[in-house]
Design an enzyme around this catalytic site. Structure first.
Site, PDB file in Angstrom:
ATOM      1  N   CYS A  72       0.816  -1.225   0.000  1.00  0.00           N
ATOM      2  CA  CYS A  72       0.000   0.000   0.000  1.00  0.00           C
ATOM      3  C   CYS A  72       0.850   1.275   0.000  1.00  0.00           C
ATOM      4  O   CYS A  72       0.367   2.341  -0.364  1.00  0.00           O
ATOM      5  CB  CYS A  72      -0.951   0.001   1.187  1.00  0.00           C
ATOM      6  SG  CYS A  72      -2.163  -1.325   1.086  1.00  0.00           S
ATOM      7  N   HIS A  81      -3.375   7.542   1.812  1.00  0.00           N
ATOM      8  CA  HIS A  81      -3.733   6.208   1.308  1.00  0.00           C
ATOM      9  C   HIS A  81      -5.119   5.869   1.839  1.00  0.00           C
ATOM     10  O   HIS A  81      -5.432   6.118   3.006  1.00  0.00           O
ATOM     11  CB  HIS A  81      -2.705   5.182   1.780  1.00  0.00           C
ATOM     12  CG  HIS A  81      -3.152   3.771   1.574  1.00  0.00           C
ATOM     13  ND1 HIS A  81      -3.600   3.325   0.354  1.00  0.00           N
ATOM     14  CD2 HIS A  81      -3.247   2.718   2.427  1.00  0.00           C
ATOM     15  CE1 HIS A  81      -3.937   2.044   0.464  1.00  0.00           C
ATOM     16  NE2 HIS A  81      -3.736   1.655   1.722  1.00  0.00           N
ATOM     17  N   ASN A 111      -9.996  -0.067  -0.766  1.00  0.00           N
ATOM     18  CA  ASN A 111      -8.546   0.064  -0.668  1.00  0.00           C
ATOM     19  C   ASN A 111      -7.931  -0.496  -1.958  1.00  0.00           C
ATOM     20  O   ASN A 111      -7.980  -1.695  -2.199  1.00  0.00           O
ATOM     21  CB  ASN A 111      -8.059  -0.716   0.560  1.00  0.00           C
ATOM     22  CG  ASN A 111      -6.552  -0.638   0.757  1.00  0.00           C
ATOM     23  OD1 ASN A 111      -5.828  -0.188  -0.131  1.00  0.00           O
ATOM     24  ND2 ASN A 111      -6.094  -1.092   1.904  1.00  0.00           N
TER      25      ASN A 111
HETATM   26  O1  UT7 Z   1      -3.746  -0.632   3.402  1.00  0.00           O
HETATM   27  C1  UT7 Z   1      -3.301  -0.919   4.690  1.00  0.00           C
HETATM   28  C2  UT7 Z   1      -3.748  -2.229   5.105  1.00  0.00           C
HETATM   29  N1  UT7 Z   1      -4.982  -2.390   5.740  1.00  0.00           N
HETATM   30  C3  UT7 Z   1      -5.520  -1.644   6.707  1.00  0.00           C
HETATM   31  O2  UT7 Z   1      -5.154  -0.549   6.984  1.00  0.00           O
HETATM   32  C4  UT7 Z   1      -6.631  -2.288   7.475  1.00  0.00           C
HETATM   33  C5  UT7 Z   1      -6.492  -1.997   8.925  1.00  0.00           C
HETATM   34  N2  UT7 Z   1      -7.541  -2.598   9.704  1.00  0.00           N
HETATM   35  C6  UT7 Z   1      -8.826  -2.252   9.612  1.00  0.00           C
HETATM   36  O3  UT7 Z   1      -9.176  -1.415   8.818  1.00  0.00           O
HETATM   37  C7  UT7 Z   1      -9.812  -2.883  10.568  1.00  0.00           C
HETATM   38  O4  UT7 Z   1      -9.113  -3.624  11.543  1.00  0.00           O
HETATM   39  C8  UT7 Z   1     -10.832  -3.807   9.862  1.00  0.00           C
HETATM   40  C9  UT7 Z   1     -11.777  -2.967   9.025  1.00  0.00           C
HETATM   41  C10 UT7 Z   1     -10.102  -4.801   8.976  1.00  0.00           C
HETATM   42  C11 UT7 Z   1     -11.668  -4.564  10.902  1.00  0.00           C
HETATM   43  O5  UT7 Z   1     -12.287  -3.645  11.778  1.00  0.00           O
HETATM   44  P1  UT7 Z   1     -12.176  -3.866  13.339  1.00  0.00           P
HETATM   45  O6  UT7 Z   1     -12.985  -2.809  13.975  1.00  0.00           O
HETATM   46  O7  UT7 Z   1     -10.718  -3.920  13.702  1.00  0.00           O
HETATM   47  O8  UT7 Z   1     -12.889  -5.265  13.534  1.00  0.00           O
HETATM   48  P2  UT7 Z   1     -12.308  -6.603  14.174  1.00  0.00           P
HETATM   49  O9  UT7 Z   1     -11.288  -7.211  13.275  1.00  0.00           O
HETATM   50  O10 UT7 Z   1     -11.939  -6.324  15.578  1.00  0.00           O
HETATM   51  O11 UT7 Z   1     -13.613  -7.512  14.128  1.00  0.00           O
HETATM   52  C12 UT7 Z   1     -14.773  -7.212  14.904  1.00  0.00           C
HETATM   53  C13 UT7 Z   1     -15.824  -8.279  14.640  1.00  0.00           C
HETATM   54  C14 UT7 Z   1     -15.266  -9.704  14.719  1.00  0.00           C
HETATM   55  O12 UT7 Z   1     -16.261 -10.515  15.327  1.00  0.00           O
HETATM   56  P3  UT7 Z   1     -16.155 -10.905  16.895  1.00  0.00           P
HETATM   57  O13 UT7 Z   1     -14.847 -11.623  17.022  1.00  0.00           O
HETATM   58  O14 UT7 Z   1     -16.189  -9.598  17.618  1.00  0.00           O
HETATM   59  O15 UT7 Z   1     -17.368 -11.758  17.068  1.00  0.00           O
HETATM   60  C15 UT7 Z   1     -15.098 -10.113  13.286  1.00  0.00           C
HETATM   61  O16 UT7 Z   1     -15.196 -11.506  13.088  1.00  0.00           O
HETATM   62  O17 UT7 Z   1     -16.328  -8.147  13.308  1.00  0.00           O
HETATM   63  C16 UT7 Z   1     -16.263  -9.398  12.629  1.00  0.00           C
HETATM   64  N3  UT7 Z   1     -16.067  -9.174  11.205  1.00  0.00           N
HETATM   65  C17 UT7 Z   1     -17.085  -8.921  10.363  1.00  0.00           C
HETATM   66  N4  UT7 Z   1     -18.411  -8.837  10.531  1.00  0.00           N
HETATM   67  C18 UT7 Z   1     -19.169  -8.561   9.463  1.00  0.00           C
HETATM   68  C19 UT7 Z   1     -14.899  -9.121  10.513  1.00  0.00           C
HETATM   69  N5  UT7 Z   1     -15.137  -8.858   9.223  1.00  0.00           N
HETATM   70  C20 UT7 Z   1     -16.478  -8.732   9.098  1.00  0.00           C
HETATM   71  C21 UT7 Z   1     -17.327  -8.437   8.017  1.00  0.00           C
HETATM   72  N6  UT7 Z   1     -18.654  -8.360   8.245  1.00  0.00           N
HETATM   73  N7  UT7 Z   1     -16.868  -8.228   6.772  1.00  0.00           N
END
Ligand code: UT7
Length: 325
Positions: free
Chosen positions: A115, A252, A282
């Site tokens: 990225c 980004h 992204n």
């Molecule tokens: O380009 C640079 C690279 N990437 C990034 O910068 C990404 C950086 N990270 C993020 O943007 C965020 O961490 C995410 C958007 C990927 C995830 O958001 P989050 O607030 O950190 O969520 P989380 O990973 O803590 O997940 C929360 C919950 C989980 O369920 P439990 O364990 O709380 O029951 C996940 O399983 O959300 C669940 N979950 C989803 N639910 C519905 C994860 N993906 C999804 C989804 N739809 N697509």
């Protein structure tokens, strides 16, 4: 005393025609439009058609940038293409773009910093132009991340999209102050201790396959804002500028929460932030030039504006660049 600067002559971008909405994704994985919008700000992304390659996207963006810059392809003597999704393992996708533009002189190569690829490419091109070896360059970010996503993994497949953006840069003598046009400073960082936080589980040397993107999103999120604001502080210190001097912040586009958090920490007003993540998702190395082209097309970015770029991603790699349009 005059100072050589890499000055932007024009920019262009390209998005594949097919738009994939959150609701459509929710039909194939356990997710909702509400979850995706709330956690990321993404509403839709573009997906390359079957047979549409990274080089095709890049070529469209490059041609648009040349038109915008009012220069001929034959005047380009350097092409650096940032991508993690090349057409093939080799040769570089950049040489396909070079051939597509009918250029047979100069040099063309790919650069891979995920990225952060566009900021890395911009910095490398700036150094090469100022070295005197090249005069006019195309810097391209182009990706088809749809090809390396695991479409059954809801934690990653909702986040990424395809696209390409390009800038034409020319080395020009400038007075040597922060009022100069062109790239004023660029700062690159990486820390390989985090290489397993965001990676692809395949490659020529390891599995002889292309592999799929894997990410511990929460860990990436945890480090993002501190790394981004730290490397932007380096840009401010190197130029004696501050957040108040910035006309447009073009980050980004990974996640709206990371963008908002970084702008807030730096003291950059929300109305100075260019956002495309809602419409593009992204697009990795393509996201910054896509956002620049968007803000140029609707006349937000104008000649003389001070533009702050930043990116952070796999590696981890991160970087910033400050330029006057
Ligand atoms: O380009 C640079 C690279 N990437 C990034 O910068 C990404 C950086 N990270 C993020 O943007 C965020 O961490 C995410 C958007 C990927 C995830 O958001 P989050 O607030 O950190 O969520 P989380 O990973 O803590 O997940 C929360 C919950 C989980 O369920 P439990 O364990 O709380 O029951 C996940 O399983 O959300 C669940 N979950 C989803 N639910 C519905 C994860 N993906 C999804 C989804 N739809 N697509």
């Amino acid at each position: 005393m005059t100072h050589l600067r890499s000055v932007v002559l024009g920019c262009g971008s390209y998005l594949p025609a097919r738009i994939l909405s959150n609701d459509e994704l929710a039909k194939s994985v356990e997710t909702t439009d509400e979850w995706i919008v709330q956690r990321t700000g993404i509403r839709e992304r573009h997906i390359a058609a079957a047979g549409e390659l990274t080089s095709d996207l890049a070529l469209h963006a490059a041609r648009a940038a040349l038109v915008n810059a009012h220069v001929e392809a034959s005047s380009i003597d350097l092409i650096v293409l940032a991508t993690s999704t090349p057409d093939q393992t080799f040769p570089a996708t950049a040489v396909s773009v070079q051939a597509g533009l009918g250029i047979t002189h100069g040099a063309a190569f790919d650069l891979q910093a995920v990225c952060s690829g566009f900021v890395y490419a911009l910095s490398v091109v700036d150094a090469l132009l100022k070295s005197g070896g090249f005069k006019r360059a195309l810097v391209i970010g182009a990706e088809t991340f749809s090809r390396i996503l695991d479409w059954n993994d809801r934690t990653t497949c909702v986040l990424f999209g395809d696209g390409a953006g390009a800038l034409v840069l020319e080395v020009q003598p400038q007075p040597g102050t922060t009022a100069d046009r062109g790239i004023l400073t660029a700062h690159l960082r990486s820390d390989g201790r985090f290489k397993s936080k965001l990676y692809v589980d395949g490659g020529p040397s390891s599995t002889q396959t292309v592999g799929h993107l894997r990410m511990e999103g929460r860990d990436v999120f945890k480090h993002a804002i501190a790394m981004i604001t730290d490397v932007i502080d380096d840009a401010f210190k190197a130029t004696g500028t501050s957040a108040a001097d910035i006309d447009w912040f073009v980050p980004h586009q990974a996640n709206k929460r990371i963008i908002d958090g970084s702008a807030h920490k730096l003291g950059i007003a929300p109305d100075k932030v260019v956002i495309t993540v809602d419409r593009h998702g992204n697009t990795s190395a393509a996201s910054i030039p896509l956002a620049l082209a968007d803000a140029v097309a609707d006349r937000r970015i104008k000649r003389g504006n001070l533009i702050l770029l930043e990116a952070m991603g796999g590696g981890f790699t991160w970087g910033s660049a400050l330029l006057r349009w």
